[in-house]
Design a protein around this motif. Sequence first.
Motif, PDB file in Angstrom:
ATOM      1  N   LEU A  29       9.987  19.627 -15.242  1.00 34.65           N
ATOM      2  CA  LEU A  29      10.761  18.510 -14.724  1.00 34.65           C
ATOM      3  C   LEU A  29      10.498  18.491 -13.231  1.00 34.65           C
ATOM      4  CD1 LEU A  29      12.897  16.316 -15.338  1.00 34.65           C
ATOM      5  CD2 LEU A  29      14.633  18.012 -14.774  1.00 34.65           C
ATOM      6  N   GLY A  30      10.048  17.352 -12.725  1.00 31.66           N
ATOM      7  CA  GLY A  30       9.710  17.292 -11.308  1.00 31.66           C
ATOM      8  C   GLY A  30       9.871  15.905 -10.734  1.00 31.66           C
ATOM      9  N   THR A  31       9.725  15.830  -9.417  1.00 31.24           N
ATOM     10  CA  THR A  31       9.869  14.567  -8.700  1.00 31.24           C
ATOM     11  C   THR A  31       8.643  14.341  -7.832  1.00 31.24           C
ATOM     12  OG1 THR A  31      12.258  14.869  -8.612  1.00 31.24           O
ATOM     13  CG2 THR A  31      11.326  13.257  -7.108  1.00 31.24           C
ATOM     14  N   LEU A  32       8.157  13.125  -7.864  1.00 27.23           N
ATOM     15  CA  LEU A  32       7.040  12.683  -7.043  1.00 27.23           C
ATOM     16  C   LEU A  32       7.549  11.558  -6.164  1.00 27.23           C
ATOM     17  CD1 LEU A  32       3.890  12.325  -6.482  1.00 27.23           C
ATOM     18  CD2 LEU A  32       3.980  10.633  -8.316  1.00 27.23           C
ATOM     19  N   GLY A  77       0.832  -1.195   0.000  1.00 27.34           N
ATOM     20  CA  GLY A  77       0.000   0.000   0.000  1.00 27.34           C
ATOM     21  C   GLY A  77       0.866   1.243   0.000  1.00 27.34           C
ATOM     22  N   ILE A  78       1.413   1.568  -1.152  1.00 21.81           N
ATOM     23  CA  ILE A  78       2.232   2.782  -1.273  1.00 21.81           C
ATOM     24  C   ILE A  78       1.244   3.907  -1.548  1.00 21.81           C
ATOM     25  CG2 ILE A  78       4.182   3.868  -2.440  1.00 21.81           C
ATOM     26  CD1 ILE A  78       5.014   1.074  -3.379  1.00 21.81           C
ATOM     27  N   ASP A  79       0.608   4.365  -0.475  1.00 22.97           N
ATOM     28  CA  ASP A  79      -0.557   5.219  -0.643  1.00 22.97           C
ATOM     29  C   ASP A  79      -0.447   6.594   0.016  1.00 22.97           C
ATOM     30  OD1 ASP A  79      -0.577   4.279   1.922  1.00 22.97           O
ATOM     31  OD2 ASP A  79      -2.615   3.526   1.881  1.00 22.97           O
ATOM     32  N   GLU A  80       0.723   6.950   0.497  1.00 21.08           N
ATOM     33  CA  GLU A  80       0.883   8.255   1.111  1.00 21.08           C
ATOM     34  C   GLU A  80       1.854   9.095   0.299  1.00 21.08           C
ATOM     35  OE1 GLU A  80       1.623   8.499   5.241  1.00 21.08           O
ATOM     36  OE2 GLU A  80       0.022   7.107   5.762  1.00 21.08           O
ATOM     37  N   LEU A  81       1.394  10.284  -0.067  1.00 19.50           N
ATOM     38  CA  LEU A  81       2.251  11.207  -0.787  1.00 19.50           C
ATOM     39  C   LEU A  81       3.314  11.722   0.170  1.00 19.50           C
ATOM     40  CD1 LEU A  81       2.768  12.831  -3.394  1.00 19.50           C
ATOM     41  CD2 LEU A  81       1.247  14.575  -2.455  1.00 19.50           C
ATOM     42  N   ASP A  82       4.561  11.577  -0.213  1.00 23.40           N
ATOM     43  CA  ASP A  82       5.669  12.074   0.605  1.00 23.40           C
ATOM     44  C   ASP A  82       5.981  13.519   0.212  1.00 23.40           C
ATOM     45  OD1 ASP A  82       7.702  12.145   2.450  1.00 23.40           O
ATOM     46  OD2 ASP A  82       9.043  10.812   1.353  1.00 23.40           O
ATOM     47  N   PHE A  83       6.229  13.756  -1.081  1.00 21.67           N
ATOM     48  CA  PHE A  83       6.435  15.114  -1.558  1.00 21.67           C
ATOM     49  C   PHE A  83       6.316  15.182  -3.071  1.00 21.67           C
ATOM     50  CE2 PHE A  83      10.749  13.375  -1.675  1.00 21.67           C
ATOM     51  CZ  PHE A  83      11.222  13.814  -2.905  1.00 21.67           C
ATOM     52  N   VAL A  84       6.054  16.386  -3.557  1.00 23.09           N
ATOM     53  CA  VAL A  84       6.081  16.706  -4.978  1.00 23.09           C
ATOM     54  C   VAL A  84       6.978  17.926  -5.113  1.00 23.09           C
ATOM     55  CG1 VAL A  84       4.769  17.505  -6.973  1.00 23.09           C
ATOM     56  CG2 VAL A  84       3.748  15.852  -5.400  1.00 23.09           C
ATOM     57  N   LYS A  85       7.930  17.851  -6.002  1.00 19.93           N
ATOM     58  CA  LYS A  85       8.868  18.956  -6.189  1.00 19.93           C
ATOM     59  C   LYS A  85       8.985  19.257  -7.677  1.00 19.93           C
ATOM     60  CE  LYS A  85      13.796  19.838  -5.816  1.00 19.93           C
ATOM     61  NZ  LYS A  85      15.066  19.163  -5.620  1.00 19.93           N
ATOM     62  N   ILE A  86       8.747  20.509  -8.033  1.00 20.03           N
ATOM     63  CA  ILE A  86       8.935  20.944  -9.418  1.00 20.03           C
ATOM     64  C   ILE A  86      10.329  21.561  -9.507  1.00 20.03           C
ATOM     65  CG2 ILE A  86       8.132  22.453 -11.260  1.00 20.03           C
ATOM     66  CD1 ILE A  86       6.149  20.229 -10.531  1.00 20.03           C
ATOM     67  N   ASP A  87      11.209  20.922 -10.260  1.00 16.96           N
ATOM     68  CA  ASP A  87      12.574  21.418 -10.415  1.00 16.96           C
ATOM     69  C   ASP A  87      12.619  22.590 -11.390  1.00 16.96           C
ATOM     70  OD1 ASP A  87      13.775  19.440  -8.701  1.00 16.96           O
ATOM     71  OD2 ASP A  87      13.435  17.999 -10.301  1.00 16.96           O
ATOM     72  N   THR A  88      11.987  22.418 -12.534  1.00 18.71           N
ATOM     73  CA  THR A  88      11.930  23.492 -13.528  1.00 18.71           C
ATOM     74  C   THR A  88      10.567  23.466 -14.197  1.00 18.71           C
ATOM     75  OG1 THR A  88      12.798  22.116 -15.328  1.00 18.71           O
ATOM     76  CG2 THR A  88      14.405  23.368 -14.045  1.00 18.71           C
ATOM     77  N   ALA A 124      10.002   9.149  -8.226  1.00 19.13           N
ATOM     78  CA  ALA A 124      10.082   9.113  -9.678  1.00 19.13           C
ATOM     79  C   ALA A 124      10.287  10.532 -10.189  1.00 19.13           C
ATOM     80  CB  ALA A 124       8.811   8.522 -10.270  1.00 19.13           C
ATOM     81  N   LYS A 125      11.331  10.720 -10.965  1.00 14.96           N
ATOM     82  CA  LYS A 125      11.569  12.005 -11.628  1.00 14.96           C
ATOM     83  C   LYS A 125      10.953  11.896 -13.009  1.00 14.96           C
ATOM     84  CE  LYS A 125      15.003  14.549 -10.802  1.00 14.96           C
ATOM     85  NZ  LYS A 125      16.021  15.579 -10.688  1.00 14.96           N
ATOM     86  N   ALA A 126      10.167  12.916 -13.378  1.00  9.22           N
ATOM     87  CA  ALA A 126       9.451  12.854 -14.652  1.00  9.22           C
ATOM     88  C   ALA A 126       9.629  14.138 -15.441  1.00  9.22           C
ATOM     89  CB  ALA A 126       7.969  12.604 -14.402  1.00  9.22           C
ATOM     90  N   ARG A 127       9.601  13.978 -16.750  1.00  8.82           N
ATOM     91  CA  ARG A 127       9.613  15.097 -17.689  1.00  8.82           C
ATOM     92  C   ARG A 127       8.201  15.188 -18.265  1.00  8.82           C
ATOM     93  NH1 ARG A 127      13.687  13.636 -20.904  1.00  8.82           N
ATOM     94  NH2 ARG A 127      15.170  14.752 -19.625  1.00  8.82           N
ATOM     95  N   ILE A 128       7.595  16.369 -18.169  1.00  9.75           N
ATOM     96  CA  ILE A 128       6.204  16.565 -18.586  1.00  9.75           C
ATOM     97  C   ILE A 128       6.161  17.593 -19.708  1.00  9.75           C
ATOM     98  CG2 ILE A 128       3.904  17.293 -17.813  1.00  9.75           C
ATOM     99  CD1 ILE A 128       4.995  16.605 -14.917  1.00  9.75           C
ATOM    100  N   HIS A 129       5.381  17.298 -20.731  1.00 10.35           N
ATOM    101  CA  HIS A 129       5.175  18.231 -21.846  1.00 10.35           C
ATOM    102  C   HIS A 129       3.676  18.296 -22.119  1.00 10.35           C
ATOM    103  CE1 HIS A 129       5.774  20.378 -25.575  1.00 10.35           C
ATOM    104  NE2 HIS A 129       4.916  19.540 -26.127  1.00 10.35           N
ATOM    105  N   LEU A 130       3.157  19.502 -22.305  1.00  8.25           N
ATOM    106  CA  LEU A 130       1.730  19.686 -22.536  1.00  8.25           C
ATOM    107  C   LEU A 130       1.515  20.831 -23.507  1.00  8.25           C
ATOM    108  CD1 LEU A 130      -1.229  19.014 -21.517  1.00  8.25           C
ATOM    109  CD2 LEU A 130      -0.902  20.870 -19.901  1.00  8.25           C
ATOM    110  N   GLN A 131       0.663  20.610 -24.499  1.00  8.09           N
ATOM    111  CA  GLN A 131       0.229  21.664 -25.418  1.00  8.09           C
ATOM    112  C   GLN A 131      -1.287  21.719 -25.339  1.00  8.09           C
ATOM    113  OE1 GLN A 131       1.713  20.309 -29.194  1.00  8.09           O
ATOM    114  NE2 GLN A 131       3.457  21.687 -29.101  1.00  8.09           N
ATOM    115  N   ALA A 132      -1.846  22.929 -25.224  1.00  9.54           N
ATOM    116  CA  ALA A 132      -3.292  23.040 -25.089  1.00  9.54           C
ATOM    117  C   ALA A 132      -3.796  24.322 -25.708  1.00  9.54           C
ATOM    118  CB  ALA A 132      -3.684  22.985 -23.624  1.00  9.54           C
ATOM    119  N   ASN A 133      -5.068  24.294 -26.102  1.00  5.34           N
ATOM    120  CA  ASN A 133      -5.762  25.473 -26.574  1.00  5.34           C
ATOM    121  C   ASN A 133      -6.531  26.029 -25.381  1.00  5.34           C
ATOM    122  OD1 ASN A 133      -7.908  27.164 -27.570  1.00  5.34           O
ATOM    123  ND2 ASN A 133      -7.402  26.384 -29.614  1.00  5.34           N
TER     124      ASN A 133
END
Length: 111
Positions: free
Chosen positions: A34-37, A8-19, A53-62
């Motif tokens: 770029l951030g870490t969860l 049960g890995i069910d508790e958020l420890d931290f979210v950090k936005i690096d850039t 987990a370090k993740a790279r996120i890209h989003l384009q929207a209208n």
Amino acid sequence: MGVKVELGIDELDFVKIDTIEIRVNGDLAEANALGTLACKTSDDAPLQGGFSAKARIHLQANLATCITNASSIDIIEVGGEFGDVVTTFEPEISAALRKGVERALKKLCAS
């Protein structure tokens, strides 16, 4: 005969936005981040531990229509005691995170 153990890995420890970089041109917006969860087990779990987990996120929207034109989330680095779990389920985790980002965008547009 195997032993089944639920993690049960069910508790958020931290979210950090690096850039984060956001560009807007008229109604079109593009964001890169770029951030870490990090998540962990609850204190009463039979096995203690967590993952990051370090993740790279890209989003384009209208912004006028609140429609996402393109999005991607790539997990680029994992760690922690249960990091292998993240690696195994990376496509499912990335898809869930991407849907979450898209839902958050729609909520922003609605307000």
